[in-house]
Scaffold this motif. Structure first.
Motif, mmCIF file in Angstrom:
data_model
loop_
_atom_site.group_PDB
_atom_site.id
_atom_site.type_symbol
_atom_site.label_atom_id
_atom_site.label_comp_id
_atom_site.label_asym_id
_atom_site.label_seq_id
_atom_site.Cartn_x
_atom_site.Cartn_y
_atom_site.Cartn_z
ATOM 1 N N LYS A 142 0.817 -1.218 0.000
ATOM 2 C CA LYS A 142 0.000 0.000 0.000
ATOM 3 C C LYS A 142 0.852 1.270 0.000
ATOM 4 N N GLU A 159 -15.039 0.416 5.554
ATOM 5 C CA GLU A 159 -14.666 1.551 4.708
ATOM 6 C C GLU A 159 -14.486 1.155 3.257
ATOM 7 N N GLN A 160 -14.944 -0.035 2.904
ATOM 8 C CA GLN A 160 -14.833 -0.504 1.523
ATOM 9 C C GLN A 160 -15.462 0.494 0.557
ATOM 10 N N GLN A 191 -11.590 -1.827 8.177
ATOM 11 C CA GLN A 191 -11.246 -1.810 6.752
ATOM 12 C C GLN A 191 -12.435 -2.222 5.896
ATOM 13 N N SER A 235 -6.182 -3.855 2.444
ATOM 14 C CA SER A 235 -6.190 -2.395 2.533
ATOM 15 C C SER A 235 -5.602 -1.764 1.276
ATOM 16 N N THR A 294 -9.047 -3.909 13.276
ATOM 17 C CA THR A 294 -8.501 -3.410 12.012
ATOM 18 C C THR A 294 -9.253 -3.970 10.818
ATOM 19 N N MET A 295 -9.493 -5.278 10.818
ATOM 20 C CA MET A 295 -10.201 -5.894 9.699
ATOM 21 C C MET A 295 -11.635 -5.381 9.604
ATOM 22 N N MET A 301 -8.084 -2.125 -1.632
ATOM 23 C CA MET A 301 -9.202 -1.219 -1.389
ATOM 24 C C MET A 301 -8.801 0.230 -1.642
ATOM 25 N N GLY A 302 -7.584 0.586 -1.240
ATOM 26 C CA GLY A 302 -7.110 1.939 -1.470
ATOM 27 C C GLY A 302 -6.988 2.259 -2.945
ATOM 28 N N CYS A 314 -4.484 -8.102 6.278
ATOM 29 C CA CYS A 314 -5.056 -6.765 6.456
ATOM 30 C C CYS A 314 -4.413 -5.766 5.511
ATOM 31 N N GLU A 315 -3.094 -5.847 5.369
ATOM 32 C CA GLU A 315 -2.377 -4.889 4.531
ATOM 33 C C GLU A 315 -2.695 -5.083 3.049
#
Length: 214
Positions: free
Chosen positions: A16, A188-189, A185, A107, A181-182, A110-111, A103-104
């Motif tokens: 990311k 916020e999808q 995330q 993320s 965290t998951m 998704m970013g 998670c990363e």
């Protein structure tokens, strides 16, 4: 295997933070793709090569390796210390790192979906690398991501490994953080419809794992 795990971890944790180097851009004036095309293509390539499915398999394998220690703990009753019944600290640490990787990676994709999907490319800005091959570009990236999250078993595998390490003393501080965290995330999808779907997939996966054998 340890070297491969270290490389995989490094790539996942840096994904990311991927940027485009201006010097490389200047050195490759012939490149014609654009940031929007390249990063969206990169995310689609990760989905097309079943990255999330590979992580699902990794999680299930790691959780299975921790099962003998969990069985020994339940069979030993109250005798022995908690630390003595837990899997080796190195195994717990490796499992936590795998969960963080998931998670990363999620993320990062998704970013990219939020920043580059559906955006018109700037044809004047070249890239130093060719466009990665991609899945159907006519489908919204967020929709493809949510479908892959659901079909790959990624969340169920992630939840299963999280549950496997949740009773380990060495993981008691990290497990709640990872779960939070998951959940954040997925909440916020990008694209509200996909966000709700991915969150529901996460809830279903967590319920399945919690109600069945680890």
């Amino acid at each position: 295997m340890r070297a491969w795990g270290a490389l995989r971890n490094k790539l996942a944790m840096e994904l990311k933070h991927a940027t485009l180097d201006a010097d490389l851009l200047a050195a490759r004036p012939g490149a014609t793709t654009t940031p929007a095309h390249y990063f969206a293509g990169l995310a689609r390539a990760l989905l097309n090569t079943h990255t999330l499915r590979a992580y699902a398999t990794l999680y299930l394998d790691t959780a299975a390796q921790m099962l003998p220690a969990a069985a020994a703990q339940s069979g030993s009753g109250a005798s022995g210390s908690q630390a003595g019944r837990d899997p080796p600290r190195r195994a717990v640490t490796a499992a936590l790192e795998q969960l963080k990787e998931g998670c990363e990676v999620l993320s990062a994709i998704m970013g990219i979906a939020e920043a580059y999907d559906y955006k018109e490319p700037d044809a004047a800005q070249p890239l130093p690398l060719p466009l990665p091959f991609a899945v159907d570009r006519h489908q919204p990236l967020a929709k493809l991501l949510c479908h892959d999250v659901d079909e790959s078993g990624f969340l169920e595998g992630w939840c299963r490994l999280l549950l496997a390490v949740s009773s380990c003393e060495a993981a008691e501080d990290e497990v709640p953080r990872l779960l939070h965290t998951m959940a954040i995330q997925l909440g916020e999808q990008p694209r509200k419809d996909s966000g709700r779907t991915c969150t529901c997939c996460f809830m279903v996966a967590a319920i399945r794992v919690a109600s069945g054998p680890v």
